[in-house]
Scaffold this active site. Structure first.
Site, PDB file in Angstrom:
ATOM      1  CE  LYS A  15     -53.536 -35.022  61.190  1.00 13.78           C
ATOM      2  NZ  LYS A  15     -53.236 -33.999  62.486  1.00 13.78           N
ATOM      3  CG  ASN A  35     -45.234 -25.173  60.509  1.00 11.50           C
ATOM      4  OD1 ASN A  35     -44.544 -24.291  60.894  1.00 11.50           O
ATOM      5  ND2 ASN A  35     -46.216 -25.882  60.632  1.00 11.50           N
TER       6      ASN A  35
HETATM    7  N1  GLU Z   1     -52.039 -30.637  62.061  1.00 12.68           N
HETATM    8  C1  GLU Z   1     -51.899 -30.019  63.090  1.00 12.68           C
HETATM    9  C2  GLU Z   1     -52.486 -30.860  64.538  1.00 12.68           C
HETATM   10  O1  GLU Z   1     -52.294 -31.956  64.246  1.00 12.68           O
HETATM   11  C3  GLU Z   1     -52.960 -28.737  63.247  1.00 12.68           C
HETATM   12  C4  GLU Z   1     -54.511 -28.719  62.995  1.00 12.68           C
HETATM   13  C5  GLU Z   1     -55.441 -27.803  62.652  1.00 12.68           C
HETATM   14  O2  GLU Z   1     -54.983 -26.391  63.023  1.00 12.68           O
HETATM   15  O3  GLU Z   1     -56.321 -27.829  62.481  1.00 12.68           O
HETATM   16  O4  GLU Z   1     -52.743 -30.521  65.445  1.00 12.68           O
END
Ligand code: GLU
Length: 429
Positions: free
Chosen positions: A118, A233
């Site tokens: 992340k 989103n």
């Molecule tokens: N940010 C989204 C999540 O927490 C998507 C992550 C991604 O597509 O790599 O799952």
């Protein structure tokens, strides 16, 4: 919980609200259930790599500001690191580390060949112009240039970022390496190799998991009363798809406040209103105002927190009246609240399952890009639905067999797969 030597920069917040400590507690519970070796637990408790960079940016007025950006790579045991980039004022290294760990279990649970990561920058995107955001994103990307790549670490959108930021990241990376590299990020615009269906994917995944949970109770989505915290989103897409399937969306909110209508909201009209109203739903005609706090405790069948972590806590959990909670956000229910809800028989569909639709379609985007073959939306949705329903069934089955909560079942499946791979790969050197 075990020490976290790679996270020395910030003092821990009190345990009940520290997302990293909470993530470690869930990991510990899964490890106990799996009777995991202490050494393996120790490895999985720590991010493999933590990167913090300074991002100097020249604002439009000529002033220079320096922001802190993070990228935490938790595990690449199963494949390249994968996870979103968050732009939000509350971003901290510990939060990003917790979310990176969740990504590892999420990808493993869904059976997609990725690790977990992340990233985040502590900033309020609303305070910056588009040009400033572009300069920030490009500088952040260039600072991370050696740490990301299509087979190394693949960022994607998260809270406060979108396809726009991904296009800037892809361009910055590509210019630096000298050729176009669409696979370095997912959640890109279609024009540069994005996937059909990616924008709606997280909300669609949540809708699918809620639909399956209701089906297990012999119900359909028709007429089900749904409350959604967040209308971005994720929450916006979930609202649209649930509404389309016949559910009644009785309340939604954004960070500025919420709205409520017993008859159910007209989601298409609300979307148009929010778009014209700086993404806020406040003031929508034919609805009553409601605070974010009151929205969480409305009587309803399904509550979908799709904003930030720590929304349902030990302070408000006794007032929560939903029968099903689908965690479209990451970590919206705290550990203590989760225990109280489980004791009351409330079904909590855990984040690593309920919001996995986004990363699943990220994976499908990456696969399409690597094979230079792009699918229509119907195929993307079908492949995603297959992976989501399969994971849901496995979680339900595991929870029944082991007599454990859905959350523990989901975590146990995710953690167990990573631990198995770690064990099979062995420790280098
Ligand atoms: N940010 C989204 C999540 O927490 C998507 C992550 C991604 O597509 O790599 O799952």
């Amino acid at each position: 919980m075990v020490a976290t030597p790679l996270l020395p920069l910030e003092a821990a917040t009190p345990a009940h609200i520290c997302p990293f400590d909470q993530a470690c507690s869930y990991l510990e519970a899964a490890a106990k259930e799996l009777k995991l070796d202490q050494g393996l637990l120790e490895i999985l408790s720590h991010p493999r790599k933590v990167v913090t960079v300074s991002i100097p940016v020249k604002l439009d007025n000529g002033e220079i500001r320096v922001l802190a950006g993070h990228r935490v790579q938790h595990s690449d045991i199963l494949g390249p690191y994968k996870g979103g980039i968050r732009y939000h004022p509350a971003v901290t290294l510990r939060e990003v580390s917790a979310l990176a760990m969740l990504m590892t279990w999420k990808c493993a649970l869904l059976g997609i060949p990725y690790g977990g990561a992340k990233g985040g920058i502590a900033l309020d995107p609303k305070q910056y112009s588009v040009r400033e955001l572009e300069r920030i994103t490009r500088r952040y990307t260039s600072e991370l240039i050696k740490d990301i790549g299509p087979s190394v670490d693949i960022p994607a959108p998260d809270v406060g970022t979108s396809a726009r930021e991904m296009a800037w990241m892809m361009d910055t990376y590509s210019v630096n390496v000298g050729h176009a590299v669409p696979g370095v990020v997912t959640g890109k615009p279609l024009s540069v190799g994005g996937s059909r269906g990616r924008e709606m994917a997280t909300g669609r995944g949540t809708m699918i998991i809620v639909r399956e949970a209701l089906a297990d109770q012999g119900k359909t989505l028709a007429g089900v009363r749904v409350v959604i915290q967040g209308f971005g989103n994720v929450g916006g897409a979930a609202a649209e798809l649930l509404h389309e399937a016949g559910a009644k969306i009785i309340a939604v909110s954004t960070s500025t406040g919420g709205i409520y209508s017993e008859q159910g909201l007209d989601i298409a009209a609300l979307k148009a209103y929010a778009t014209a109203n700086h993404k806020s739903v406040v003031g929508f005609p034919q609805a009553l105002p409601i605070s974010n706090a009151d929205l969480l405790t409305l009587p309803c069948d399904v509550l979908i927190p799709s904003a930030l972590e720590n929304q349902i806590t030990k302070e408000n959990v006794s007032q929560v009246q939903a029968k099903i909670i689908a965690e479209a956000a990451n970590g919206p229910v705290t550990l203590e609240a989760n225990q109280a809800l489980e004791a009351r028989g409330v079904i909590v569909l855990p984040d690593i399952l309920a919001n996995a639709g986004g990363v699943v379609v990220s994976y499908l985007e990456w696969v399409q890009g690597l094979s230079y073959l792009f699918w229509d939306e119907e195929r993307v949705n079908r492949e995603m639905e297959h992976l989501m329903v399969h994971a849901y069934r496995q979680v339900i089955q595991h929870s029944k067999t082991r007599q454990i909560s859905l959350r523990l079942a989901a975590y146990t499946l995710g953690v167990g797969r990573v631990a198995q791979a770690l064990n099979d790969r062995g420790l280098y050197p």
